[in-house]
Design a protein around this motif. Structure first.
Motif, PDB file in Angstrom:
ATOM      1  N   GLU A  97       0.853  -1.199   0.000  1.00  0.00           N
ATOM      2  CA  GLU A  97       0.000   0.000   0.000  1.00  0.00           C
ATOM      3  C   GLU A  97       0.886   1.246   0.000  1.00  0.00           C
ATOM      4  O   GLU A  97       1.722   1.421   0.889  1.00  0.00           O
ATOM      5  N   THR A  98       0.706   2.095  -0.999  1.00  0.00           N
ATOM      6  CA  THR A  98       1.367   3.397  -0.989  1.00  0.00           C
ATOM      7  C   THR A  98       0.276   4.454  -1.144  1.00  0.00           C
ATOM      8  O   THR A  98      -0.864   4.109  -1.483  1.00  0.00           O
ATOM      9  N   PHE A  99       0.622   5.707  -0.924  1.00  0.00           N
ATOM     10  CA  PHE A  99      -0.404   6.763  -0.921  1.00  0.00           C
ATOM     11  C   PHE A  99      -1.244   6.752  -2.199  1.00  0.00           C
ATOM     12  O   PHE A  99      -2.462   6.821  -2.151  1.00  0.00           O
ATOM     13  N   GLY A 100      -0.572   6.659  -3.338  1.00  0.00           N
ATOM     14  CA  GLY A 100      -1.305   6.709  -4.610  1.00  0.00           C
ATOM     15  C   GLY A 100      -1.318   5.384  -5.359  1.00  0.00           C
ATOM     16  O   GLY A 100      -1.821   5.304  -6.475  1.00  0.00           O
ATOM     17  N   GLY A 101      -0.719   4.348  -4.783  1.00  0.00           N
ATOM     18  CA  GLY A 101      -0.695   3.022  -5.407  1.00  0.00           C
ATOM     19  C   GLY A 101       0.440   2.853  -6.408  1.00  0.00           C
ATOM     20  O   GLY A 101       1.149   3.800  -6.749  1.00  0.00           O
ATOM     21  N   TYR A 102       0.604   1.608  -6.847  1.00  0.00           N
ATOM     22  CA  TYR A 102       1.636   1.281  -7.856  1.00  0.00           C
ATOM     23  C   TYR A 102       1.044   1.418  -9.254  1.00  0.00           C
ATOM     24  O   TYR A 102      -0.095   0.988  -9.495  1.00  0.00           O
ATOM     25  N   HIS A 103       1.818   2.000 -10.151  1.00  0.00           N
ATOM     26  CA  HIS A 103       1.403   2.143 -11.542  1.00  0.00           C
ATOM     27  C   HIS A 103       2.644   1.984 -12.424  1.00  0.00           C
ATOM     28  O   HIS A 103       3.728   2.437 -12.047  1.00  0.00           O
ATOM     29  N   PHE A 104       2.457   1.375 -13.585  1.00  0.00           N
ATOM     30  CA  PHE A 104       3.592   1.014 -14.446  1.00  0.00           C
ATOM     31  C   PHE A 104       3.399   1.598 -15.844  1.00  0.00           C
ATOM     32  O   PHE A 104       2.278   1.660 -16.345  1.00  0.00           O
ATOM     33  N   LEU A 105       4.516   2.004 -16.452  1.00  0.00           N
ATOM     34  CA  LEU A 105       4.453   2.583 -17.801  1.00  0.00           C
ATOM     35  C   LEU A 105       5.713   2.183 -18.581  1.00  0.00           C
ATOM     36  O   LEU A 105       6.821   2.185 -18.028  1.00  0.00           O
ATOM     37  N   GLY A 132       7.043   6.240  -4.145  1.00  0.00           N
ATOM     38  CA  GLY A 132       5.590   6.119  -4.085  1.00  0.00           C
ATOM     39  C   GLY A 132       5.020   5.039  -4.982  1.00  0.00           C
ATOM     40  O   GLY A 132       3.856   4.670  -4.833  1.00  0.00           O
ATOM     41  N   GLY A 133       5.811   4.529  -5.948  1.00  0.00           N
ATOM     42  CA  GLY A 133       5.324   3.392  -6.728  1.00  0.00           C
ATOM     43  C   GLY A 133       5.054   3.634  -8.200  1.00  0.00           C
ATOM     44  O   GLY A 133       4.347   2.846  -8.823  1.00  0.00           O
ATOM     45  N   LEU A 134       5.594   4.723  -8.778  1.00  0.00           N
ATOM     46  CA  LEU A 134       5.482   4.907 -10.230  1.00  0.00           C
ATOM     47  C   LEU A 134       6.704   4.246 -10.857  1.00  0.00           C
ATOM     48  O   LEU A 134       7.837   4.665 -10.599  1.00  0.00           O
ATOM     49  N   ILE A 135       6.448   3.200 -11.646  1.00  0.00           N
ATOM     50  CA  ILE A 135       7.555   2.395 -12.177  1.00  0.00           C
ATOM     51  C   ILE A 135       7.577   2.442 -13.705  1.00  0.00           C
ATOM     52  O   ILE A 135       6.543   2.289 -14.361  1.00  0.00           O
ATOM     53  N   PHE A 136       8.778   2.694 -14.242  1.00  0.00           N
ATOM     54  CA  PHE A 136       8.957   2.866 -15.683  1.00  0.00           C
ATOM     55  C   PHE A 136       9.929   1.798 -16.185  1.00  0.00           C
ATOM     56  O   PHE A 136      10.974   1.590 -15.587  1.00  0.00           O
ATOM     57  N   VAL A 137       9.552   1.156 -17.284  1.00  0.00           N
ATOM     58  CA  VAL A 137      10.422   0.123 -17.842  1.00  0.00           C
ATOM     59  C   VAL A 137      10.535   0.348 -19.350  1.00  0.00           C
ATOM     60  O   VAL A 137       9.543   0.675 -20.009  1.00  0.00           O
ATOM     61  N   SER A 138      11.759   0.245 -19.877  1.00  0.00           N
ATOM     62  CA  SER A 138      11.958   0.586 -21.291  1.00  0.00           C
ATOM     63  C   SER A 138      11.583  -0.568 -22.213  1.00  0.00           C
ATOM     64  O   SER A 138      11.629  -1.742 -21.822  1.00  0.00           O
ATOM     65  N   ARG A 139      11.261  -0.195 -23.444  1.00  0.00           N
ATOM     66  CA  ARG A 139      10.976  -1.196 -24.473  1.00  0.00           C
ATOM     67  C   ARG A 139      12.213  -2.069 -24.681  1.00  0.00           C
ATOM     68  O   ARG A 139      12.112  -3.272 -24.884  1.00  0.00           O
ATOM     69  N   GLY A 140      13.399  -1.465 -24.620  1.00  0.00           N
ATOM     70  CA  GLY A 140      14.644  -2.220 -24.774  1.00  0.00           C
ATOM     71  C   GLY A 140      14.800  -3.304 -23.723  1.00  0.00           C
ATOM     72  O   GLY A 140      15.253  -4.417 -24.017  1.00  0.00           O
TER      73      GLY A 140
END
Lengths: 163, 301
Positions: free
Chosen positions: B107-115, B129-137
């Motif tokens: 549980e984080t304030f705004g939740g986990y989100h991925f892009l 806070g849980g904003l996670i970014f992963v590259s196409r590569g």
């Protein structure tokens, strides 16, 4: 007073007072949380709690805490990461602000780095685009959807979800 | 003996009742907003407010961490454009959320989100806070869902350990404390807002520079890898996939100097650090349904 009587009185007094000692209180430190019927994300949702709401701790199991309000009208399980022992003041007076800054006992909602600061940051850094951050936050996966995803992929879910 | 028992009784009762009394006072304070006199005295001392050492890990609330994470994420997206294909982003979010639920901080304030980031560079970031970014590569390096789970679980490890916040320089805290102590439950005045915004900009700069340019210390990467193994085991993915991922990245990184190569320790060093924890998990075997949905999603990359 005999030794026996004294011991009985002591034990009785402790039994009477102990529940009060155990009445620990915690605050919701996330924007919105779900209370569940069991100490796991697979438990059904029995209520919703909001940032700053303060509850009595009724039970704990691993990293899950059962909380309830004073009238026991709202009760359910929530993961400990959603809770804080600090009081969270949604509207803080000057004294509370000082206590928050000095003792760490209080957390002031909406103070410090907040939406006002973000708005100011945006106005000073117009090349930083928040539109995809807002879109990201709208992608919401419920625990039930995540559980169905794991099942469909034949991934064995460990009992109790989080540790 | 009788006297001793009475004293024992009296002391015990006083101790137990004392706790109750403190509880009652604390409750009253909570209701009225009045804190104990000792705290009030402490609070009234401006010197003590100023002398408290800033500790980002303790002093930044989850709410503030959320706002920091949003701006760090937006800053990352200044360098790396988002990859906007819907189905593959939804797939990554389903997998990521399933893993986050099994972390120590689901549980984080705004939740986990991925892009997904639209770059062939091999890279990933876990913003506070849980904003996670992963590259196409990096996605292209994954041969199966377990390998992608390894990548996402590693970033969740960074988030739950608040590694981003560790990058904040202590000097930023002064503004946070002074404005918190000065404000009185009202909106910030212009000067306070300006001071806080400057501290905020510095904070975002500290974290983004560490994530994108210098990278975390080896021990923090090992901690994220260790947590990734724990998360994968709890969910049911094979942690051998972390080793597979590192070996694949090593192969790819020989042709690249940016991204992970710049910000992460040598994959062989990381493998050495975690090999014992992976132990005898055996090779990754993907059931047909899991592999097929992975292939379908990756066809969109």
């Amino acid at each position: 007073m005999t030794r026996h009587t004294a011991i009985v009185i002591f034990v009785l007094c402790c039994a009477l007072v102990s529940p009060a000692m155990a009445a620990k209180k915690m605050s919701v430190q996330i924007r919105e949380g779900k209370l569940r019927s069991a100490p796991s994300f697979v438990g059904s949702v029995v209520g919703t709690v909001k940032y700053g709401d303060r509850f009595t701790v009724a039970d704990t199991q691993g990293d899950w805490i059962r909380i309830e309000d004073e009238n026991s009208k709202i009760a359910g399980w929530i993961h400990k990461s959603a809770l804080s022992t600090k009081r969270i003041k949604l509207k803080a007076g000057k004294d509370n602000a000082e206590v928050a800054a000095s003792s760490g006992e209080l957390a002031l909602a909406g103070k410090g780095f907040n939406s006002d600061v973000e708005a100011e940051f945006k106005s000073k850094n117009k090349d930083v685009d928040f539109s995809w951050i807002d879109k990201m936050e709208k992608i919401v996966v419920t625990p039930a959807e995540a559980a169905a995803f794991l099942k469909q992929g034949e991934v064995a879910v460990s009992k109790g979800g989080a540790k | 003996m009788k006297k001793a028992l009475l004293i024992l009784f009296a002391v015990s009762f006083a101790l137990v009742a004392g706790c109750k009394l403190i509880d009652v006072v604390a409750d009253a304070a909570a209701v009225t907003g009045v804190i104990s006199s000792e705290q009030a005295q402490y609070a009234s001392s401006g010197a003590k407010v100023a002398s408290k050492t800033f500790d980002a890990m303790k002093d930044i609330t989850p709410e503030q961490e959320y706002y920091i994470g949003r701006s760090v994420g937006a800053t990352v997206l200044k360098t790396y454009q988002p990859y906007t294909e819907k189905t593959v982003n939804e797939y990554v979010n389903l997998l990521g959320q399933a893993l986050a639920m099994a972390s120590d901080m689901p549980e984080t304030f705004g939740g986990y989100h991925f892009l997904i980031m639209a770059t062939d560079e091999i890279n990933a970031f876990g913003a506070p806070g849980g904003l996670i970014f992963v590259s196409r590569g990096l996605l292209k390096c994954c041969k199966n869902e377990d390998m992608l789970a390894a990548v996402l679980a590693h970033e969740i490890g960074h988030v739950q350990n608040k590694h981003g916040l560790r990058a904040i320089k202590a000097s930023r805290g002064t503004a946070v404390f002074t404005t918190a102590a000065a404000e009185a439950g009202k909106s910030f005045g212009g000067a306070e807002l300006a001071q806080l915004t400057t501290a905020f900009e510095g904070t975002i700069g500290d974290i983004a520079a560490t994530m994108v340019n210098s990278g975390y210390a080896r021990k923090l990467e090992t901690q994220a890898d260790t947590d990734a193994i724990t998360i994968m085991k709890r969910v049911g993915y094979n942690p051998t996939a972390i080793k597979d991922m590192l070996l694949e990245m090593e192969k790819q990184l020989k042709h690249s100097k940016g991204g992970f190569a710049k910000t992460h320790p040598d994959p062989q060093v990381r493998i050495k650090d975690i090999e014992k924890l992976i132990g005898g998990c055996g090779p990754v075997i993907s059931p047909k349904a899991r592999q097929e949905r992975f292939n379908r999603a990756m066809a969109q990359i």
